[in-house]
Design a protein around this motif. Structure first.
Motif, PDB file in Angstrom:
ATOM      1  N   LEU A  25       0.833  -1.299  -0.067  1.00 34.29           N
ATOM      2  CA  LEU A  25       0.006   0.012  -0.041  1.00 34.29           C
ATOM      3  C   LEU A  25       0.783   1.421   0.069  1.00 34.29           C
ATOM      4  O   LEU A  25       0.389   2.372  -0.813  1.00 34.29           O
ATOM      5  N   ALA A  26       1.677   1.333   0.888  1.00 38.38           N
ATOM      6  CA  ALA A  26       2.815   2.398   0.707  1.00 38.38           C
ATOM      7  C   ALA A  26       3.185   2.698  -0.366  1.00 38.38           C
ATOM      8  O   ALA A  26       3.649   3.904  -0.621  1.00 38.38           O
ATOM      9  N   ALA A  27       3.685   1.649  -1.382  1.00 37.85           N
ATOM     10  CA  ALA A  27       4.360   1.775  -2.415  1.00 37.85           C
ATOM     11  C   ALA A  27       3.349   2.272  -3.665  1.00 37.85           C
ATOM     12  O   ALA A  27       3.787   2.753  -4.665  1.00 37.85           O
ATOM     13  N   GLU A  28       1.987   2.410  -3.272  1.00 38.08           N
ATOM     14  CA  GLU A  28       1.085   2.721  -4.152  1.00 38.08           C
ATOM     15  C   GLU A  28       0.328   3.913  -3.967  1.00 38.08           C
ATOM     16  O   GLU A  28       0.013   4.654  -5.020  1.00 38.08           O
ATOM     17  N   LEU A  29       0.422   4.228  -2.571  1.00 35.58           N
ATOM     18  CA  LEU A  29      -0.564   5.608  -2.275  1.00 35.58           C
ATOM     19  C   LEU A  29      -0.050   6.872  -2.793  1.00 35.58           C
ATOM     20  O   LEU A  29      -0.839   7.640  -3.070  1.00 35.58           O
ATOM     21  N   PRO A  30       1.058   7.120  -3.066  1.00 37.55           N
ATOM     22  CA  PRO A  30       1.531   8.436  -3.558  1.00 37.55           C
ATOM     23  C   PRO A  30       0.800   8.757  -4.619  1.00 37.55           C
ATOM     24  O   PRO A  30       0.708  10.013  -5.018  1.00 37.55           O
ATOM     25  N   ASP A  31       0.552   7.775  -5.480  1.00 34.03           N
ATOM     26  CA  ASP A  31      -0.039   8.193  -7.014  1.00 34.03           C
ATOM     27  C   ASP A  31      -1.544   8.397  -6.780  1.00 34.03           C
ATOM     28  O   ASP A  31      -2.015   8.792  -7.874  1.00 34.03           O
ATOM     29  N   LEU A  32      -2.137   8.454  -5.643  1.00 41.44           N
ATOM     30  CA  LEU A  32      -3.434   8.813  -5.529  1.00 41.44           C
ATOM     31  C   LEU A  32      -3.499  10.507  -6.059  1.00 41.44           C
ATOM     32  O   LEU A  32      -4.586  10.923  -6.177  1.00 41.44           O
ATOM     33  N   ALA A  44       0.136  18.628  -9.979  1.00 37.59           N
ATOM     34  CA  ALA A  44      -0.716  17.910  -9.152  1.00 37.59           C
ATOM     35  C   ALA A  44      -0.044  16.256  -9.182  1.00 37.59           C
ATOM     36  O   ALA A  44       0.009  15.919  -7.903  1.00 37.59           O
ATOM     37  N   HIS A  45       0.296  15.845 -10.286  1.00 34.97           N
ATOM     38  CA  HIS A  45       1.277  14.520  -9.952  1.00 34.97           C
ATOM     39  C   HIS A  45       2.514  14.755  -9.656  1.00 34.97           C
ATOM     40  O   HIS A  45       3.022  15.760 -10.053  1.00 34.97           O
ATOM     41  N   THR A 105      11.053  14.274 -10.025  1.00 39.64           N
ATOM     42  CA  THR A 105      10.369  14.171  -8.922  1.00 39.64           C
ATOM     43  C   THR A 105      10.629  15.170  -7.852  1.00 39.64           C
ATOM     44  O   THR A 105      11.793  15.411  -7.624  1.00 39.64           O
ATOM     45  N   ARG A 106       9.859  15.955  -7.460  1.00 41.67           N
ATOM     46  CA  ARG A 106      10.032  16.983  -6.460  1.00 41.67           C
ATOM     47  C   ARG A 106      10.136  16.358  -5.019  1.00 41.67           C
ATOM     48  O   ARG A 106       9.322  16.648  -4.126  1.00 41.67           O
ATOM     49  N   VAL A 107      11.044  15.817  -4.682  1.00 39.99           N
ATOM     50  CA  VAL A 107      11.381  15.123  -3.418  1.00 39.99           C
ATOM     51  C   VAL A 107      11.509  16.028  -2.353  1.00 39.99           C
ATOM     52  O   VAL A 107      11.272  15.598  -0.917  1.00 39.99           O
ATOM     53  N   LEU A 108      12.047  17.436  -2.432  1.00 44.92           N
ATOM     54  CA  LEU A 108      12.283  18.275  -1.287  1.00 44.92           C
ATOM     55  C   LEU A 108      11.268  19.216  -1.323  1.00 44.92           C
ATOM     56  O   LEU A 108      11.470  20.263  -0.548  1.00 44.92           O
TER      57      LEU A 108
END
Length: 330
Positions: free
Chosen positions: A39-46, A62-63, A119-122
């Motif tokens: 689940l944790a591997a999928e949830l960010p793409d919500l 948004a994404h 990806t804007r990880v910061l």
């Protein structure tokens, strides 16, 4: 990365934890860890479900926004842990949360970083898009070992952990090979174009040994392909856009500003229309096929200079892109 690969990577992260009873049936905590990691591997793409004013803003804002930032990973891990705990009520929270946190970092954020989109990880401290450019967003050679491992684990449950870890090890080995090839081919392009200010190589469709490259010269871009066993092949040169290629009033439109910030090797044009409106095209040569850009943002301005519509073009249908990739386009 695609969602199938994210989920399979999450299962592999869950398999890193030793089960409570080696060789015995899985405990509630063991099962909750696997579920929480997936689940944790999928949830960010919500964040794909978030509303946006147009497809360009959705793709760029948004994404891969805050849900893909490091500061948000504990929230994702807590959500995954809560669901896993609700399903397996006797599971211990600590291991589920810890491995869910590791999963969102490795199976989602890192997996997105090794693709080319950025990806804007910061966030919210920096809006910079980070990327490693190791693979395309969909790479079957990353996914296949993970999928085979998951099927093997499901069919042979006595060796489920070994199956998942072997699949993950093969995928990691493949990624390591791609990193090595990226470095070798970057060096070859630099040798062929010693005057280049910057050289980058990017994954090509369904290919391990052939990569696309972009070299930045003082006045132009050089684009082509680089592969093992032969010298880099130059396919086309493009003039670099001047800083004021677009009027300041246009550059300050939020959607235009986002597209320009996203493009690393931008091609920018503005074409007037008879009715006084205009069309702006912002492409990025890191996405090129036979020297021609494939991915472009198309922004339509009304006669007053306000944004009327915006869309993303990918260079044609999948069949057309495949035909061009094979060199059959006439």
């Amino acid at each position: 990365m695609d969602n199938l690969t994210h989920g399979l990577l999450g299962l592999a992260v869950g398999a890193l934890r030793r089960p409570d009873a080696a060789g015995g049936p899985l405990s509630a905590t063991d099962k909750a860890v696997l579920l929480g990691c997936a689940l944790a591997a999928e949830l960010p793409d919500l964040d794909n479900l978030l509303p946006s004013e147009n497809s360009v803003v959705h793709a760029l804002q948004a994404h891969r926004g805050l849900s893909h930032a490091l500061v948000f990973t504990p929230v994702v891990a807590l959500a995954a842990t809560a669901v896993a705990k609700a399903v397996f009520r006797t599971a211990r929270v600590g291991p589920v949360f810890l491995f869910s946190l590791i999963s969102v970092c490795l199976a989602h954020l890192l997996a997105d970083l090794w693709t080319g989109w950025g990806t804007r990880v910061l966030l919210p401290f920096s809006d910079r898009r980070w990327t490693l450019d190791w693979t395309m967003v969909v790479d079957p050679w990353v996914t296949l070992p993970l999928l085979v491992g998951a099927v093997w684990a499901w069919r042979r449950r006595t060796v489920w952990r070994r199956a998942l870890l072997v699949g993950a090890a093969l995928s990691v080995a493949y990624l390591g090979l791609r990193v090595a090839l990226q470095n070798v081919l970057s060096g070859r392009v630099r040798e062929a174009l010693p005057a280049a200010e910057r050289v980058q190589v990017f994954p090509a469709w369904l290919s391990l040994t052939t990569w696309r490259y972009v070299a930045l010269l003082p006045d132009e871009y050089v684009v082509g392909t680089a592969s093992l066993g032969r010298a880099p092949i130059e396919e086309r040169r493009w003039p670099r856009p001047v800083p004021d290629a677009l009027p300041e009033s246009v550059r300050n439109i939020p959607t235009v500003r986002e597209a320009l910030a996203w493009a690393r090797f931008p091609l920018v044009s503005q074409v007037p229309r008879p009715d006084g409106a205009s069309e702006i095209r912002i492409g990025d040569l890191r996405y090129h096929l036979n020297g021609e850009p494939t991915l472009q943002f198309i922004l339509e301005l009304n006669p007053e200079g306000a944004l009327r519509a915006a869309r993303l073009e990918r260079g044609g249908s999948a069949a057309e892109l495949l035909r061009r990739w094979r060199g059959q386009d006439r």
